[in-house]
Design a protein around this motif. Structure first.
Motif, PDB file in Angstrom:
ATOM      1  N   LEU A 220      24.600 -71.836   0.338  1.00  0.00           N
ATOM      2  CA  LEU A 220      24.442 -71.221  -0.985  1.00  0.00           C
ATOM      3  C   LEU A 220      25.571 -71.635  -1.925  1.00  0.00           C
ATOM      4  CD1 LEU A 220      23.275 -67.628   0.022  1.00  0.00           C
ATOM      5  CD2 LEU A 220      21.884 -69.458  -0.967  1.00  0.00           C
ATOM      6  N   ILE A 221      26.783 -71.767  -1.411  1.00  0.00           N
ATOM      7  CA  ILE A 221      27.900 -72.218  -2.243  1.00  0.00           C
ATOM      8  C   ILE A 221      27.647 -73.637  -2.740  1.00  0.00           C
ATOM      9  CG2 ILE A 221      30.335 -72.869  -2.176  1.00  0.00           C
ATOM     10  CD1 ILE A 221      30.790 -70.494  -0.291  1.00  0.00           C
TER      11      ILE A 221
ATOM     12  N   ILE B 133      24.715 -75.117  -3.178  1.00  0.00           N
ATOM     13  CA  ILE B 133      23.633 -75.085  -4.168  1.00  0.00           C
ATOM     14  C   ILE B 133      24.164 -74.618  -5.523  1.00  0.00           C
ATOM     15  CG2 ILE B 133      21.484 -73.911  -4.782  1.00  0.00           C
ATOM     16  CD1 ILE B 133      20.830 -73.867  -1.761  1.00  0.00           C
ATOM     17  N   ALA B 134      24.970 -73.546  -5.509  1.00  0.00           N
ATOM     18  CA  ALA B 134      25.532 -73.039  -6.766  1.00  0.00           C
ATOM     19  C   ALA B 134      26.463 -74.063  -7.408  1.00  0.00           C
ATOM     20  CB  ALA B 134      26.277 -71.735  -6.506  1.00  0.00           C
ATOM     21  N   ALA B 135      27.256 -74.750  -6.592  1.00  0.00           N
ATOM     22  CA  ALA B 135      28.175 -75.751  -7.130  1.00  0.00           C
ATOM     23  C   ALA B 135      27.418 -76.917  -7.746  1.00  0.00           C
ATOM     24  CB  ALA B 135      29.108 -76.248  -6.020  1.00  0.00           C
TER      25      ALA B 135
ATOM     26  N   SER C 210      24.427 -76.869  -9.090  1.00  0.00           N
ATOM     27  CA  SER C 210      23.856 -76.418 -10.357  1.00  0.00           C
ATOM     28  C   SER C 210      24.918 -76.319 -11.440  1.00  0.00           C
ATOM     29  CB  SER C 210      23.175 -75.059 -10.155  1.00  0.00           C
ATOM     30  OG  SER C 210      22.606 -74.599 -11.361  1.00  0.00           O
ATOM     31  N   TYR C 211      26.088 -75.809 -11.095  1.00  0.00           N
ATOM     32  CA  TYR C 211      27.165 -75.656 -12.079  1.00  0.00           C
ATOM     33  C   TYR C 211      27.655 -77.018 -12.571  1.00  0.00           C
ATOM     34  CZ  TYR C 211      31.738 -74.561 -14.028  1.00  0.00           C
ATOM     35  OH  TYR C 211      32.826 -74.475 -14.837  1.00  0.00           O
TER      36      TYR C 211
ATOM     37  N   THR D  69      24.968 -78.681 -14.906  1.00  0.00           N
ATOM     38  CA  THR D  69      24.916 -78.120 -16.257  1.00  0.00           C
ATOM     39  C   THR D  69      26.190 -78.428 -17.040  1.00  0.00           C
ATOM     40  OG1 THR D  69      25.704 -76.021 -15.330  1.00  0.00           O
ATOM     41  CG2 THR D  69      23.331 -76.275 -15.651  1.00  0.00           C
TER      42      THR D  69
ATOM     43  N   ALA E  50      19.314 -76.855 -14.758  1.00  0.00           N
ATOM     44  CA  ALA E  50      20.109 -76.133 -13.760  1.00  0.00           C
ATOM     45  C   ALA E  50      19.268 -75.808 -12.529  1.00  0.00           C
ATOM     46  CB  ALA E  50      20.665 -74.850 -14.373  1.00  0.00           C
ATOM     47  N   ALA E  51      18.036 -75.367 -12.760  1.00  0.00           N
ATOM     48  CA  ALA E  51      17.161 -75.059 -11.626  1.00  0.00           C
ATOM     49  C   ALA E  51      16.849 -76.318 -10.823  1.00  0.00           C
ATOM     50  CB  ALA E  51      15.878 -74.411 -12.127  1.00  0.00           C
TER      51      ALA E  51
ATOM     52  N   ALA F 295      19.792 -77.186  -8.633  1.00  0.00           N
ATOM     53  CA  ALA F 295      19.912 -76.250  -7.511  1.00  0.00           C
ATOM     54  C   ALA F 295      18.845 -76.524  -6.451  1.00  0.00           C
ATOM     55  CB  ALA F 295      19.808 -74.817  -8.013  1.00  0.00           C
TER      56      ALA F 295
ATOM     57  N   TYR G 147      19.134 -77.782  -2.561  1.00  0.00           N
ATOM     58  CA  TYR G 147      18.466 -77.045  -1.476  1.00  0.00           C
ATOM     59  C   TYR G 147      17.579 -77.972  -0.640  1.00  0.00           C
ATOM     60  CZ  TYR G 147      14.655 -74.151   0.402  1.00  0.00           C
ATOM     61  OH  TYR G 147      13.698 -73.594   1.194  1.00  0.00           O
TER      62      TYR G 147
END
Length: 474
Positions: free
Chosen positions: A39-40, A42-44, A46-47, A50, A63-64, A67, A71
């Motif tokens: 999860l970290i 995936i969030a990284a 996306s961040y 963007t 962003a989606a 992510a 995944y």
């Protein structure tokens, strides 16, 4: 003998119980740590995406998409590491943890160095008529990414080594049909990809069986197996090293036939010299019999697993990079250029490598030990055949299923052994039918399950992607 006071004995027991409880908590929390790290990542992803493309239209879709691409890369790594590492671990030639680390590194290298050709095929060839439609194309690819990742994760959880290439191609086709209709899919390109899916496992099976027959002739059937192995195993590692170097140079720079051949020969010679040195060290250790053969085959088998990791990174990273590239192109995010393409390939390679490390153990065990029993010699043939087939397809820009190719090689070895056993038993009294079924070396139940998963994957991923477009508003 003086007995220690009771309170100290009680305290000692309590401390041991606390220690055992702490170990149990750590063991039970391991899956949560893996999911948390995923999860970290995936969030990284996306961040970072963007941040790089801030100010572009439809930033939420971008962003989606980043992510979901991260995944999907994690899912591919968890599912497909069995292709590279299953035979080596099944044969006991390499440890699980060290093998996962080495293959993960080769995945990233293959993605960045040689992943662009297959990515271009999937990007421009499969749904070329839908490119340039802006946000609609981006939404279509977002649905395809999410559907493919969901299907692959489900298959990994069930222990079924399905094809990630099938999943992604089926999801892209289903999302395209639901968004733009029949004209969205380049059907001749789809037919060519499907033809590659059919041919590649057959090529791998025949190559693996042929390599096993050659290995038996040159090494296994010799009176002094150890001496024969010391002669031929450096040749195997040298050829694998030369093949890897030649493909990498051709994909990265393509400087010409002479320079490519020189680099391949140099790396092949280094591989040969290194293996000769390792074999001399093993000889001084004094191992004999089966243990000596296992040690002699371990070096080329580990080398073949690394080559397969590179080949998988070069071919299967396109399953992440192609949809994400289409999303970025559709939203005009960051313009064109080689740098963005390399960043997309790097994201896919790192995600696959992380998936290898976090989620790859289960399917490695299944492919390496449950389809057919692999020793070091048979596993070497499977790995070399798989690596050669996938590398050849990557050079041609053809997105083949590495799962198809790897499991096809395992089946080829198993069926060759059955054929050889029947041939050797031709002069013996025939066995009862029940005993012949018991001696099948390829487990038919696993073969039926895997073939069923292959047949279901494309329509299931396509239907899931179409449903996301129709009912989820993507």
């Amino acid at each position: 003998m003086r007995r220690e006071p009771r309170e100290y004995r009680t305290l000692d027991k309590d401390l041991r119980r606390v220690t055992h409880a702490e170990r149990a908590v750590l063991h039970s929390a391991r899956p949560l740590w893996r999911i948390g790290l995923a999860l970290i990542f995936i969030a990284a992803a996306s961040y970072v995406g963007t941040s790089l493309f801030a100010g572009q239209p439809a930033l939420g879709i971008l962003a989606a998409g980043m992510a979901v691409a991260a995944y999907l890369a994690l899912s591919i790594g968890g599912n497909d590491v069995a292709n590279a590492l299953g035979p080596a671990v099944g044969a006991g030639a390499i440890g699980m943890t060290s093998g996962l680390l080495l293959v993960a590194g080769m995945e990233v290298l293959g993605a960045v160095v040689a992943g662009s050709a297959v990515t271009a095929t999937l990007t421009e060839g499969l749904v070329g008529s839908t490119l340039g439609e802006g946000e609609a194309t981006a939404r279509m690819m977002l649905a395809a990414l999410l559907a493919a990742g969901s299907w692959i994760s489900l298959a990994t959880w069930l222990g079924a080594p399905v094809s990630t290439t099938h999943s992604v191609v089926g999801a892209i086709a289903g999302a395209g049909l639901a968004t733009f209709g029949l004209g969205a899919v380049n059907w001749p390109a789809m037919a060519m990809i499907a033809f590659g899916w059919i041919v590649s496992p057959l090529v791998s099976a025949l190559m693996a069986a042929g390599l096993l027959a050659l290995l038996r002739r040159l090494v296994m059937d010799r009176r002094d197996r150890v001496a024969a192995a010391r002669t031929w195993m450096p040749v195997v590692v040298g050829l694998a090293s030369a093949m890897l170097a030649g493909v990498a140079e051709l994909a990265w720079h393509g400087t010409g036939l002479a320079a490519n051949a020189a680099l391949a020969l140099a790396c092949g010679a280094l591989g040969w010299l290194y293996t000769r040195r390792r074999l001399r060290q093993q000889a001084r250790a004094g191992a004999g019999g089966r243990l000596a053969m296992k040690q002699l085959l371990a070096v080329p088998l580990a080398a073949a697993a690394l080559v397969m990791g590179f080949a998988h990174g070069a071919n299967d990273t396109s399953n992440v990079a192609a949809p994400l590239t289409i999303i970025l192109d559709s939203l005009s995010a960051g313009g064109g250029g080689d740098l963005r393409a390399r960043l997309v390939l790097l994201l896919g390679g790192v995600g696959i490598a992380l998936g290898v490390l976090l989620f790859g153990r289960r399917l490695v065990h299944m492919v390496g030990s449950r389809i057919t029993r692999l020793n070091s010699a048979r596993a070497l043939c499977v790995s070399l055949a798989t690596a050669a087939t996938v590398l050849g397809a990557s050079l041609l820009g053809l997105p083949v299923s590495s799962t198809h190719v790897a499991v096809g090689g395992v089946f080829g070895v198993g069926f060759y052994r059955e054929w050889r056993d029947r041939r050797l038993a031709a002069n013996r009294p025939p066995l009862p039918a029940e005993e012949r079924r018991r001696r099948h070396l390829v487990r038919r139940s696993y073969m039926r399950m895997i073939l069923g998963a292959w047949l279901v994957t494309v329509p299931a991923a396509a239907a899931l992607a179409a449903a996301m477009v129709r009912f989820a508003g993507l």
